[in-house]
Design an enzyme around this catalytic site. Structure first.
Site, PDB file in Angstrom:
ATOM      1  N   TYR A  10       0.836  -1.197   0.000  1.00 31.88           N
ATOM      2  CA  TYR A  10       0.000   0.000   0.000  1.00 31.88           C
ATOM      3  C   TYR A  10       0.868   1.243   0.000  1.00 31.88           C
ATOM      4  CZ  TYR A  10       0.941   0.062   5.045  1.00 31.88           C
ATOM      5  OH  TYR A  10       1.546   0.065   6.271  1.00 31.88           O
ATOM      6  N   CYS A  11       0.282   2.306  -0.494  1.00 30.17           N
ATOM      7  CA  CYS A  11       0.871   3.624  -0.344  1.00 30.17           C
ATOM      8  C   CYS A  11      -0.154   4.438   0.435  1.00 30.17           C
ATOM      9  CB  CYS A  11       1.227   4.250  -1.704  1.00 30.17           C
ATOM     10  SG  CYS A  11      -0.156   4.526  -2.809  1.00 30.17           S
ATOM     11  N   TRP A  12       0.007   5.720   0.501  1.00 28.09           N
ATOM     12  CA  TRP A  12      -0.870   6.524   1.350  1.00 28.09           C
ATOM     13  C   TRP A  12      -2.332   6.415   0.926  1.00 28.09           C
ATOM     14  CZ3 TRP A  12      -0.648   8.028   5.998  1.00 28.09           C
ATOM     15  CH2 TRP A  12      -1.511   9.017   6.480  1.00 28.09           C
ATOM     16  N   GLY A  38      -5.338   2.383  -0.133  1.00 28.00           N
ATOM     17  CA  GLY A  38      -4.107   2.636   0.591  1.00 28.00           C
ATOM     18  C   GLY A  38      -4.242   2.634   2.106  1.00 28.00           C
ATOM     19  N   TYR A  39      -3.228   3.192   2.756  1.00 29.94           N
ATOM     20  CA  TYR A  39      -3.183   3.190   4.215  1.00 29.94           C
ATOM     21  C   TYR A  39      -4.372   3.926   4.820  1.00 29.94           C
ATOM     22  CZ  TYR A  39      -1.844   3.926   9.021  1.00 29.94           C
ATOM     23  OH  TYR A  39      -1.863   3.956  10.390  1.00 29.94           O
TER      24      TYR A  39
END
Length: 162
Positions: A10-12, A38-39
Site C-alpha cells: 500500500y501507499c498513502w 491505501g493506508y
C-alpha cells in the site's frame, strides 16, 4: 479478487505508486495484493472494526489470578486475542517484555487486524480475550472495544496446585 497473503502492498491512498510497485513485483514473479484505497482506507476500516465490534460474534473474557496462565490459554485457543502481546507488556507482576511498546496507532492497527483475521477464520466464531483494564502500560484499549469487553461474560481460570 480475494487474496490469502501475509503481505499486502500500500501507499498513502492506494494509487499509482502501489499499483506500479505491485506490477514490478509481479513481473519478478512475486504477486502481492494492493490495499484498495491505501493506508488511509485501511486505517479507517480498522478504526471501524474497533469502534463497532460485530455483535454476532460471542466474546468471552478470561479472568483469574496472576500466574494462572490466562495468557497461555488465550494464545492456545482459536479465537484468542492477546492484548498484552500486542502491547508488548506483561503487567505489573512480571514487568515488560523484551522490546519497547508500540505507539498507540500500531497497537490499534494490530488489534483491528486480529479481529479481521478471526472473522476471516470462522465468521461468528467465539473470541477469547484476557481480562485487562483499559490501560495496558502506556497504551489504551479503544473505548468501544473495551466497553464490549465489559459487557461480555467472564470465565475465571483457577490454578489448582497441590
Amino acid at each position: 479478487m480475494l487474496f490469502r497473503s501475509e503481505a499486502w502492498l500500500y501507499c498513502w491512498r492506494g494509487g499509482l505508486r502501489s499499483r506500479t510497485a505491485a506490477q514490478w513485483m509481479a513481473e519478478a514473479g512475486c504477486r502481492i495484493p494492493v490495499v484498495p484505497g491505501g493506508y488511509k482506507a485501511l486505517r479507517q476500516r480498522l478504526i471501524d472494526e474497533l469502534s463497532a465490534p460485530a455483535a454476532e460474534e460471542p466474546w468471552y473474557i478470561i479472568g483469574g489470578r496472576t500466574g494462572s496462565a490466562k495468557t497461555a490459554l488465550v494464545n492456545a485457543l482459536p479465537g484468542g486475542i492477546d492484548l498484552e502481546g500486542f502491547a508488548r507488556h506483561r503487567g505489573s507482576s512480571f514487568g515488560r517484555r523484551a522490546g519497547s511498546p508500540p505507539v498507540q496507532v500500531d497497537f490499534e492497527n494490530a488489534l483491528g487486524v486480529a479481529l479481521l483475521r478471526q472473522r476471516g477464520r470462522a465468521p461468528g466464531a467465539c473470541l477469547f480475550i484476557e481480562d485487562e483494564s483499559r490501560q495496558i502500560g502506556a497504551l489504551s484499549v479503544p473505548l468501544d472495544f473495551y466497553r464490549r469487553m465489559r459487557e461480555s461474560p467472564v470465565a475465571v481460570l483457577e490454578d489448582r496446585k497441590s
